[in-house]
Design an enzyme around this catalytic site. Structure first.
Site, PDB file in Angstrom:
ATOM      1  CE  LYS A 168      77.759  66.395 -60.521  1.00 51.94           C
ATOM      2  NZ  LYS A 168      76.587  67.285 -59.931  1.00 51.94           N
ATOM      3  CB  SER A 214      78.443  53.983 -53.611  1.00 58.49           C
ATOM      4  OG  SER A 214      78.622  55.303 -52.801  1.00 58.49           O
ATOM      5  CG  HIS A 226      85.853  50.275 -50.413  1.00 55.86           C
ATOM      6  ND1 HIS A 226      85.183  51.106 -51.126  1.00 55.86           N
ATOM      7  CD2 HIS A 226      86.167  49.131 -51.318  1.00 55.86           C
ATOM      8  CE1 HIS A 226      84.684  50.508 -52.373  1.00 55.86           C
ATOM      9  NE2 HIS A 226      85.464  49.723 -52.436  1.00 55.86           N
ATOM     10  CD  GLU A 236      81.148  54.261 -49.790  1.00 53.83           C
ATOM     11  OE1 GLU A 236      80.561  55.153 -50.856  1.00 53.83           O
ATOM     12  OE2 GLU A 236      81.846  54.616 -49.191  1.00 53.83           O
ATOM     13  CG  ASN A 265      76.820  56.255 -57.793  1.00 53.38           C
ATOM     14  OD1 ASN A 265      76.877  56.419 -58.732  1.00 53.38           O
ATOM     15  ND2 ASN A 265      77.454  56.714 -56.816  1.00 53.38           N
ATOM     16  CG  ASP A 285      87.967  52.635 -52.603  1.00 54.78           C
ATOM     17  OD1 ASP A 285      87.775  52.929 -51.219  1.00 54.78           O
ATOM     18  OD2 ASP A 285      88.025  53.348 -53.268  1.00 54.78           O
TER      19      ASP A 285
END
Length: 332
Positions: free
Chosen positions: A115, A172, A289, A219, A152, A37
């Site tokens: 999550k 994401s 990314h 994402e 998210n 990233d």
């Protein structure tokens, strides 16, 4: 169970490849360094790459070829994030770095795998140097809450419109990629600003959990302006699986920073559209990314690439070209 297994594998890869505990002696003169990233800024002839790692990984270069690994950006893990983001303990994902009004702004992602109880943090510094940067953490810019937000709060990227207004995009999986205008000090959404979804693949909302199918995986947004267009780059499919990774970058473009973003064929990114930017190569089985910049009259594309027959990913820096119709071309 599939999600839990994937999360464990992703965590193992992340910790083994990107862990740089504070206080380690910097490593110097590295070619093809490991990274995940990556985002970049150039200050006084030095390129700084910030990436996923403990308290945000940092490396520097003067030629974009050899790199020195520095200590983490943050001198300690933010307590507000530990206290408010379940499962977060300092392994910090997907940062962004911008200069604005004479200060440097670092954004970073606090979460745990699978999550959306997540937060995007912000820190500011008066100067950026290899040995004396002091970041002041200002806390959370925005948060996502399971059962309340169908997005998210990770993968931030900040850009500026033609009037100099700052906008942050993030997201994401779940309900896709979000965008909102920030206040003048970049610490929070502008009062009264309306958040909007600008790209997604999943068309049916489900607040309970993320759909982990590859057909819905989106994402890592990044907006880059070129030739009167704003280009929205996103990553599709799966990272973090080594040579089984399927990550890839696609894009769309709009005349205004808040959309409507459409791909080469005119399909809206809000409806799952996206024009491929780069593909598998002899070296990389997958890549994604990304971020994009203009330095010294050249446009550059950064991402991380997964090597064939290897679980590691490495920093990829390529010059970005443009075809006759104004669409980006990146050769890996």
């Amino acid at each position: 169970m599939k999600t839990l297994l994937l999360s464990a594998a992703m965590l193992l890869i992340a910790v083994s490849a990107f862990a740089q505990p504070h206080g380690n002696r910097p490593r110097t003169g590295i070619t093809n360094p490991g990274a995940h990233d990556p985002v970049m800024i150039k200050v006084d002839g030095v390129y700084y790459v910030f990436s996923t790692g403990w308290n945000v990984g940092v490396m520097t270069s003067t030629d974009l070829k050899t790199w020195d690994i520095q200590n983490p950006a943050l001198d300690k893990t933010p307590e507000w994030a530990i206290n408010s983001v379940p499962g977060y303990r300092g392994h910090t994902w997907a940062p962004d770095i911008v200069e604005h009004n004479g200060k440097y702004h670092l954004f970073y992602s606090c979460s745990s795998f699978g999550k959306n109880s997540s937060a995007i943090g912000h820190a500011v510094a008066d100067k950026l140097s290899q040995d004396s940067t002091k970041w002041h953490d200002t806390g959370a810019v925005i948060r996502s809450i399971p059962g309340e937000t169908d997005w998210n709060a990770i993968d931030p990227a900040v850009n500026f419109d033609e009037k100099g207004n700052a906008w942050m995009t993030w997201g994401s999986f779940w309900g896709g990629i979000q965008l909102v205008q920030l206040n003048k000090d970049l610490t929070a959404p502008l009062h009264g600003a309306q958040q909007k979804t600008i790209a997604k693949r999943r068309q049916k909302a489900d607040l309970a959990e993320s759909d982990t199918s590859s057909t819905h995986a989106i994402e890592a947004p990044f907006i880059f302006k070129h030739g009167g267009w704003y280009y929205l780059f996103v990553s599709w499919d799966f990272c973090c699986r080594g040579d089984k990774s399927t990550y890839r970058v696609v894009c769309g473009r709009s005349r205004t920073i808040d959309g409507d973003y459409k791909d080469r064929d005119g399909r809206r990114m809000i409806d799952g559209g996206g024009t491929p930017v780069c593909f598998r190569s002899d070296r990389y089985v997958a890549s994604g990314h990304n971020s994009a910049y203009t330095f010294d009259g050249k446009d550059y594309f950064l991402c991380h690439g997964y090597l064939h027959n290897d679980r590691a990913s490495e920093l990829v820096v390529r010059e970005m070209k443009w075809d006759k119709d104004g669409w980006p071309i990146v050769e890996l």
